[in-house]
Every structure is written in structure tokens, then in C-alpha cells.
Design an enzyme around this catalytic site. Sequence first.
Site, mmCIF file in Angstrom:
data_model
loop_
_atom_site.group_PDB
_atom_site.id
_atom_site.type_symbol
_atom_site.label_atom_id
_atom_site.label_comp_id
_atom_site.label_asym_id
_atom_site.label_seq_id
_atom_site.Cartn_x
_atom_site.Cartn_y
_atom_site.Cartn_z
ATOM 1 C CG LEU A 15 13.996 -15.775 -5.397
ATOM 2 C CD1 LEU A 15 15.425 -16.310 -5.510
ATOM 3 C CD2 LEU A 15 13.160 -16.278 -6.554
ATOM 4 N N GLY A 18 12.080 -16.167 3.521
ATOM 5 C CA GLY A 18 11.432 -16.201 4.828
ATOM 6 C C GLY A 18 10.517 -17.388 4.978
ATOM 7 C CE LYS A 192 25.407 -20.114 -18.644
ATOM 8 N NZ LYS A 192 26.628 -20.947 -18.692
ATOM 9 N N GLY A 359 -4.192 1.021 11.857
ATOM 10 C CA GLY A 359 -3.593 1.968 10.923
ATOM 11 C C GLY A 359 -3.303 3.273 11.637
ATOM 12 C CB CYS A 386 -5.394 -1.308 16.498
ATOM 13 S SG CYS A 386 -4.163 -0.130 17.134
ATOM 14 C CG LEU A 387 -7.811 3.732 13.355
ATOM 15 C CD1 LEU A 387 -7.722 4.887 14.333
ATOM 16 C CD2 LEU A 387 -7.153 4.107 12.034
ATOM 17 C CG MET A 389 -11.807 -0.717 20.357
ATOM 18 S SD MET A 389 -10.774 -1.296 21.710
ATOM 19 C CE MET A 389 -11.263 -0.156 23.012
ATOM 20 C CG HIS A 520 -2.387 -5.113 16.336
ATOM 21 N ND1 HIS A 520 -2.846 -4.750 15.095
ATOM 22 C CD2 HIS A 520 -2.052 -3.954 16.973
ATOM 23 C CE1 HIS A 520 -2.783 -3.434 14.963
ATOM 24 N NE2 HIS A 520 -2.318 -2.922 16.091
ATOM 25 C CD GLU A 522 -3.596 -8.105 13.662
ATOM 26 O OE1 GLU A 522 -3.181 -6.986 13.312
ATOM 27 O OE2 GLU A 522 -4.492 -8.257 14.528
#
Length: 548
Positions: A15, A18, A192, A359, A386-387, A389, A520, A522
Amino acid sequence: MARFIFITGGVVSSLGKGLMAASLGALLQARGYKVRIRKFDPYLNVDPGTMSPYQHGEVYVTDDGAETDLDLGHYERFTGVSARQSDNITSGRVYQDIIAKERRGDYLGATVQVIPHVTDAIKDFALADQSGEDGDLDFILCEIGGTVGDIESLPFMEAIRQLRNELEPMQTLSVHVTLVPYIAAAGELKTKPTQHSVRELASLGIKPDILLCRAEHELPEGERRKIAQFCNVRPEAVIQALDAPSIYSVPLQYHREGLDSEVLRGFGITDAPDPDLSAWEDVTDRYFHPEGEVTIGVVGKYVGLQDAYKSLNEALIHGGMANRTKVHIKWIDAEIFEGEESELAAALEPLHGILVPGGFGERGSEGKIASVRFARERKVPFFGICLGMQMACVESARSSGHGSASSTEFGETEEPVVGIITEWMSEEGLETREEGGDLGGTMRLGAYDAALSGNSLVSTIYGGETTISERHRHRYEVNAAYIPAMEKDGLVFSGMSPDGLLPEIVERPDHPWFVGVQFHPELKSRPFDPHPLFAGFIHAALEQSRLV
């Protein structure tokens, strides 16, 4: 002492608790208050670090190295407050700590039970660490994962009930997020499910003060009063939460519906300053009124579930905001590029930028390497994370004559361009680090520094900084012994760990925009403060779009 806002959900999952917590935190911040948001996860995993991205979505990593729920990414992006280890706890972590204490004899032979031992541990977590980055906190928002009625969430609900009794009367507030579905055949909104959800919550001893009602259609005044009457709250405390065109519209939307005002009223705060929402108005203006558009291809492994790359998705949007550019993201399964070359060209030629994300595992690795080669040869802006690079380094090593270059993560290889640091460090005569450092098969988690080379693209992107701090989550490193071969191929190592042993950033000066980073970025991008690497990448993609 801080005031506590407990956020629960009912009827169905997903919903947006967060997002609601993040938006409310942002609204309270806009009024000048200091906030922190916490997540209670009822599952029995100690943390989400070993969970499949298809099960859980991405793992969000904090500066201090915690592997946490992706909701903490929402919290950080909306409030700018860096999360900590103390902001996420799971049932698994609670039980692990309690059993460790029991084995040590800390309970002096007492019978260990859910009440009081488990609930006390949850309460201690909620009450701990009430200081912010600039002083004591005004509000701590606590989101309870799952839905009311779940067996695994019962200890958390009981802990909330106890805290609401133990703290001062005006020190806690309960917000319940629920669903008001629209039945198309009847042409009606149905209240309801909300009534039953509130009744379930009340049966656990928790009376909600505010109801946030998710709905696809406007909630009429009559339905709002009906919910208020049957759920024992004021009509003004029934807040409608309609589907939004963008998650970055949500704080402004909730403010218009009066959520922050009702929360402050619940605490008896009548002298709060008006919120300064100019930053959010600028964000939404940039998002809804772009002056250009680009298409970015994300060549990854978990593209079937976009939540697996949630922070990456948002960081690309932030990069677009920085350039007033609409970013279209094309999710591409790397495995499709392990066949005919024509398939590679057909998928990648229309793109203005190619991004290979992080990943784990071998699946799709050759497709990622092929994507790197395409971006290098065709001069398409490329960003490897990461991977991504590591695959750029493997592609460079192969291009320079090391045809069997690979990563030991994928199995034995004659030329380990990427490996666990202990697999290559001693062979090359490099000094090992002190005991307890980054060696061995453990994850490198959290914020680490990197030293930048002067006169490099990344140095310019970071505004001339010589040292940066970014978050990592990986086990394998680029083998420093192969740096000379890759440099001969034209790859420049423009960022290294401060001790000079571990490659952190690579780039190609003879390319419009080719950057790979071991960290990372991001995870540190914000809508009102886009990460400079993503801003630079989207700018390069925008320039590329003007050439085609």
C-alpha cells in the site's frame, strides 16, 4: 525525548507505507523538525543480504555497512538523512540476539519468552539512538512491515501497544494505512475492508489516531464520515491517499490533504511553522516539465523485477531532473546478448546511453561484456556500476590480448582480471592489509574513501574533489596486476583506494562518456541533490540524442 509515530498497514500489502513514512518525514522536516525513520521487518532472515532480489527487491546499504530493506532508500531520498545500522531490525536479528544472550547465561536461568524478552528487545530498538546529525530528534517514525493480522508481526504490535502505554500520553501517535477499494461492477467505493482492518488492530490493543486511505477514486465526504464513525476517529483524521503520477508528487499531495497538520494536532502542537516546500515544488516542476528526453538501456540480470534496481531507477530520474530531461529506461536482460551479434545491435543502437549495474553470479556476464564492447566501439555513453565496472575491465583486458580474461566469481580462469583480493595479492608481491581489513571472502560493505586523479573526467564531475566517499557492496575486486595491460588498451584508472591497491574508478578519455565505478553511487542520489555521476551520465546521453 523524541515523539514517536507508529505506522502500520492493513487489508493488503504494497500500500506504500514506506513511501508514506518518507513523505511524512519530509513534510515534518519542511516545518523545521528533525526526523529519523525506522523499519521493523517481521521476517526471520537476520537481514536481506542473502535474499533473492526477486523475493525482496534491492538490498539498500547504509554508510555504516548495514544491509537493509529498500524502504530505507525511500527514507533517505525523501529526507536526506543518512540511515544507520540502528534504523532497521528484523525478527531474525531480534531472536538471534536473544538466543545469544540466553546461551551466555545473561537471563540467569529464566524462561525466555516472547513477552517480555522479545517485546523488550523491540522496544529497546525503537527507543535507542535518538540523536540526529545536528542534535536531538523531534520525531522518530517507525514503520512496521507486513499487514495487521500477520502472525509474524504480532510481537511488534505488542511492543507498540506497550510503548503507547509506557510513554507520555502526547508522545506517541498511530497512523494506519489501509485500502478503500473501488468495485467497478457496483460503481462504489467499499469501506468495509478498512473497518475490518481497524477492528483487527484494535483487537491487539492499538487504536489508530489517523487513517491514511489508499484509493483509486476520490473519497466522498459521506464515505469519509462513515469510516470515521465506524473506526472511532475524527473525520479530519481520515486522509485520502489517491494514486499519484509520480512518487515525488506524494509529499505535496499529502500536505494538501492535511496529513502533516493532523499529525501535529495529534501531538498537541499548535505553533508549528508553515512548511517550506519550495524544494519539492522545484523537484516536481523539473519532473513534469522536461525540456528534452533520452532513452537509457539498463543491461542487467534482475530486470524482471524493477524493485531489484529501485535506487538505480530513481537515481536515473534524478539525473534527468538535474538536466530537465525525461529519462526513459529500457530494461534489457543481459542473457539475450549471448547469441547473435545482430540481436545486440538491434537492441542497443536506438539507445542514448548504456548502463550495466551491479549483481552477483555468472548468468548474463557475457552479455554484459558484449554491451560494454558495443558502447566502447560505437562511442555510446556508458556507465558501469560494481559488476558493471568489473565487466568493463574484463572487456578491456580481452581487447588488449588477454583473450581468456574473466572473474573467479564465474569459475576457474587462467587470467583472473577480477577476483577475491587474496587470490591475486600475494602472487603479485603486493603487501596485504592489516588483519580485520577488507581481505578474504567477506563483503566490502558501507562507505569507503577513494582518491581521484587530477585532470580526469570524474575529478571534474565531482567538482575537483581529490577524495570522495561512496558506498560499496561487493566481494570481488579488479586485479591490480592487470592494470598495465588495460591502460595500454586506453582504460584510465582515475580512482583508487587511498592505499593505492584497489581500483575504484575507470574511464576512457577517447570516449564521449565512459565511466565505471566499483561502488554504488545510486545509493546516495536524492531528488533535490542528484548524484553528480548520474547527472553527468544523463547530460552525455542528452548530447548523444542530439547526434542521432
